[in-house]
Design an enzyme around this catalytic site. Structure first.
Site, PDB file in Angstrom:
ATOM      1  N   LYS A 107      -1.018  -7.856  41.035  1.00 21.48           N
ATOM      2  CA  LYS A 107      -0.522  -6.445  41.123  1.00 21.48           C
ATOM      3  C   LYS A 107      -0.311  -5.934  42.580  1.00 21.48           C
ATOM      4  O   LYS A 107       0.770  -4.897  43.209  1.00 21.48           O
ATOM      5  CB  LYS A 107      -1.801  -5.369  40.471  1.00 21.48           C
TER       6      LYS A 107
HETATM    7  C1  LIG Z   1      -2.418  -6.374  34.912  1.00 24.68           C
HETATM    8  C2  LIG Z   1      -3.022  -7.878  34.740  1.00 24.68           C
HETATM    9  C3  LIG Z   1      -1.927  -8.752  33.731  1.00 24.68           C
HETATM   10  C4  LIG Z   1      -1.120  -7.695  33.028  1.00 24.68           C
HETATM   11  O1  LIG Z   1      -0.540  -7.414  32.979  1.00 24.68           O
HETATM   12  P1  LIG Z   1       0.967  -6.766  32.197  1.00 24.68           P
HETATM   13  O2  LIG Z   1       1.946  -6.301  33.218  1.00 24.68           O
HETATM   14  O3  LIG Z   1      -0.204  -5.228  32.020  1.00 24.68           O
HETATM   15  O4  LIG Z   1       1.676  -7.745  31.090  1.00 24.68           O
HETATM   16  C5  LIG Z   1      -2.700 -10.128  32.984  1.00 24.68           C
HETATM   17  N1  LIG Z   1      -3.652 -10.418  34.396  1.00 24.68           N
HETATM   18  C6  LIG Z   1      -4.227  -9.956  35.386  1.00 24.68           C
HETATM   19  C7  LIG Z   1      -5.121 -10.285  36.077  1.00 24.68           C
HETATM   20  C8  LIG Z   1      -3.999  -8.179  36.364  1.00 24.68           C
HETATM   21  O5  LIG Z   1      -4.295  -7.825  37.071  1.00 24.68           O
END
Ligand SMILES: *Cc1c(COP(=O)(O)O)cnc(C)c1O
Length: 458
Positions: A107
């Site tokens: 993120k």
């Molecule tokens: C947020 C997240 C996901 C999922 O991503 P999306 O964009 O919501 O599909 C997968 N793995 C980790 C470690 C995350 O923080």
């Protein structure tokens, strides 16, 4: 570039309003009016590629040179020279490591840029906002880290007291920034989310505090994630032959960004959508029916989601940009907890996406097997992806699995799988020695609103 709503009943707006605006007034999600082509020249560093790939999305409202500076600064916070390095796991199967940012989860890639874009746009408008949000772990720290130095944004993040991992809590409580505030709520993650929703629903409070959000439906987050699909293909030198991506999935933002890269001309064979036991997407791909079920806690908590908010953008694509038809389909799903695709829509969906699910036991097995055969330590989210890719991979297919978190972010699961405690990287090595600053509040709207009011500058 103008942006339109997935529900077709809101006026088209420009990038800066999409960035700050969140949901469209008709309840839809914004998408660009048309898909631009990838730039002709895909050479250069990650940041150079990122500026070029995203340029058409931010034009004409953001100056290209100013944008490039923001992109450079965003990716200078990453601890790896390649920003998102590609690692060969086994013959023809690669991991794209997306976790070298400040908070160790993918993120950061979007939020580091979104924080700077917010600051830039608010300065231009001479405005301030107060961003409130709820987190069960990863998103909160990434968002807080992204705006910690902003003079235009105050941030209050609510998390359920005692229900995040210690690493996740410390990442939120040790920032040492006077403008981002971690608040431990006596309650569950759902209680935190309900408090945030109630603050937004309180019109007078919302206007007075200039409330804003940076949740996963924000278009700018999706846009920033398009880049690493292009980067991976370029690193592999496979611009002319299609590659398959396997994506551990929760809110579908990450997979949708891959779809966007494909629409922009990237040669992608297909996407494997990897889920834990919260498998609504796998079931949709198998049966053409979207059926919501209870959320079950798993070892990969960032994927413990039943209703993937970004799926609406894909449904809009699948319905050929028909906003009212998308609104009708989503409305039916929200009302009844289920909605089906027509056979023709389902056929188009499975031509581009395959689904696979892993249980916690299977996830632990993958982590152990990968460690034993390669020495690599992977986190449980990445393991769901690796397991799904291995099951679904066809003979001779080149697959890139997105590695979404650093193993040290989920030490308990790693220890359970391989019996080794994963070390934090150097820049966070002293995390457990840092002083924590946290405000504990009851699950009570008036008390939380008073707190937000007392800390905001704008
Ligand atoms: C947020 C997240 C996901 C999922 O991503 P999306 O964009 O919501 O599909 C997968 N793995 C980790 C470690 C995350 O923080």
């Amino acid at each position: 570039m103008r942006y339109i709503s997935s529900r077709g009943r809101a006026p088209a707006i420009d990038f800066s309003d999409v960035l700050l605006g969140g949901l469209a007034p008709d309840g839809g999600l914004y998408l660009p009016e048309s898909w631009p082509d990838l730039p002709g020249d895909l050479s250069g560093s990650y940041a150079e590629l990122a500026s070029a790939v995203m340029a058409p999305f931010v034009a004409p409202v953001i100056d290209q040179d100013e944008f490039s500076v923001m992109v450079d600064e965003s990716y200078a916070t990453f601890s790896h020279a390649d920003v998102c390095p590609l690692v060969e796991l086994e013959s023809g199967h690669y991991l794209l490591e997306l976790f070298h940012g400040p908070t160790l989860a993918f993120k950061d890639i979007a939020l580091q840029l979104v924080g700077r874009l917010f600051d830039h746009e608010l300065r231009r408008r001479d405005e301030r906002v107060t961003i409130v949000g709820a987190t069960s772990g990863d998103t909160g720290s990434a968002a807080m880290e992204a705006v910690r130095d902003s003079d235009r944004v105050d941030m209050v993040i609510l998390f359920p007291r005692g229900r995040t991992s210690e690493v996740q809590r410390r990442q939120m409580t040790t920032l040492g920034s006077p403008t981002v505030h971690a608040v431990a709520i006596d309650g569950t993650f759902d209680d935190c989310q309900d408090l945030v929703k109630a603050m937004f629903a309180d019109e007078e409070f919302r206007a007075r505090c200039h409330l804003s959000a940076v949740n996963s439906i924000n278009w700018a987050r999706v846009m920033a994630q398009v880049v690493y699909y292009v980067w991976a293909v370029r690193q592999l030198d496979r611009l002319k032959v299609p590659t398959t991506f396997c994506v551990p999935t929760g809110n579908f933002g990450n997979v949708f960004a891959g779809h966007v890269a494909r629409r922009m001309g990237l040669r992608v064979e297909r996407f494997i959508v990897a889920s834990n036991t919260n498998d609504i997407l796998t079931r949709l791909l198998e049966t053409a029916d979207m059926v919501a079920e209870e959320v079950v806690p798993t070892l990969s908590p960032s994927m413990d989601i039943q209703i993937s908010s970004n799926l609406e953008r894909l449904l809009f694509e699948l319905l050929d940009g028909n906003g009212p038809a998308t609104a009708e389909l989503i409305g039916r799903f929200r009302e009844r907890g289920r909605a089906g695709l027509t056979p023709a829509q389902h056929e188009r969906l499975v031509a581009e996406f395959g689904g696979e699910r892993l249980t916690d036991a299977e996830t632990l097995e993958v982590m152990a097997e990968v460690h034993a055969s390669t020495g690599l330590v992977i986190d449980p989210h990445t393991a769901v992806g690796v397991g799904a890719a291995r099951r679904r991979r066809r003979f001779d297919e080149t697959v890139v699995t997105l590695s979404t978190a650093h193993p040290a972010k989920f030490p308990a699961a790693v220890e359970q799988a391989i019996g080794v405690h994963p070390e934090l990287p150097v820049h966070l090595a002293d995390l457990f020695d840092r002083d924590e600053v946290v405000t504990s509040l009851p699950n009570d709207l008036a008390t939380v609103e008073d707190f937000v009011d007392s800390v905001r500058r704008g």
